[in-house]
Design an enzyme around this catalytic site. Structure first.
Site, mmCIF file in Angstrom:
data_model
loop_
_atom_site.group_PDB
_atom_site.id
_atom_site.type_symbol
_atom_site.label_atom_id
_atom_site.label_comp_id
_atom_site.label_asym_id
_atom_site.label_seq_id
_atom_site.Cartn_x
_atom_site.Cartn_y
_atom_site.Cartn_z
ATOM 1 N NE ARG A 59 -3.868 -1.631 2.743
ATOM 2 C CZ ARG A 59 -4.921 -1.473 3.545
ATOM 3 N NH1 ARG A 59 -5.252 -0.251 3.954
ATOM 4 N NH2 ARG A 59 -5.615 -2.493 3.979
ATOM 5 C CD GLU A 113 -6.105 -5.799 13.083
ATOM 6 O OE1 GLU A 113 -6.375 -5.736 14.303
ATOM 7 O OE2 GLU A 113 -6.953 -5.579 12.208
#
Length: 211
Positions: A59, A113
């Site tokens: 990304r 996360e």
């Protein structure tokens, strides 16, 4: 905007966030700006799975390629797990193992996360020395909750001003376009599991007893 402001002006930031709230995209923008306007900095992108960390790096590469040429830095290395720019800045991606960045000097540590990282105490004990020596080094943690684990302890300590972290919470209604209709539809898709909705979208740290 709040996440960007806090990590720009502070060293340690913990973000407790709803699912699909744009946390990773926001982190990519922050890190891209950091490496373009710095010299000789190393950014570590870590996630509970190596593939997830490399996906974040992809990304970041895509965001970099979308910039106008006059904003881009020259590229010395462009690999699956790392990127090295001519201003001396480097980005490395890996899993949250105890050996992930041991021995490396890291200026900016991003852990995605965070709540889902296993063996957290062993892992963090091995990586913290890599960023604790500098006065400007940064740590950005982003995650949805997962019970009363290490993320809960970090966020609780931040809310009580005990550990140096700045705490940010992003609930489902903070995301543009999400309203009561969206909530009803999402709950229906989750078979009416309100407890799971509370954890995944309302940033609630729930114990196993359901009390």
């Amino acid at each position: 905007k709040q996440i960007i402001n806090e990590i720009s002006n502070n060293r340690l930031v913990a973000v407790n966030t709803s699912r699909q709230a744009g946390k990773t995209t926001t982190a990519v923008a922050i890190i891209l700006h950091y490496i373009l306007f710095s010299d000789h900095k190393t950014v570590a992108l870590l996630a509970n799975k190596g593939d997830s960390a490399r996906e974040i790096l992809e990304r970041l590469k895509m965001a970099y390629e979308s910039l106008p040429v006059w904003l881009q830095q020259g590229i010395l290395e462009w690999n699956k797990g790392s990127v090295f720019f001519e201003n001396g800045c480097k980005i490395i991606a890996g899993s949250t193992s105890s050996s992930a960045i041991r021995g490396k000097s890291v200026s900016f540590l991003y852990i995605d996360e965070t709540a889902f990282v296993e063996n957290w105490d062993e892992f963090f004990a091995s990586v913290y020395p890599t960023i604790s020596s500098g006065e400007t080094t940064k740590i950005l943690l982003t995650s949805t909750p997962k019970g009363l684990n290490h993320l809960y302890k970090t966020c609780s300590g931040a809310m009580e001003n005990k550990n140096g972290y700045i705490y940010i919470e992003v609930q489902w209604q903070d995301v543009p376009g999400r309203d009561e209709k969206w909530k009803r539809e999402t709950l229906a898709a989750m078979d009416g599991d309100y407890e799971k909705f509370e954890q995944e979208f309302c940033c609630q740290f729930l114990g196993s007893s359901g009390t």
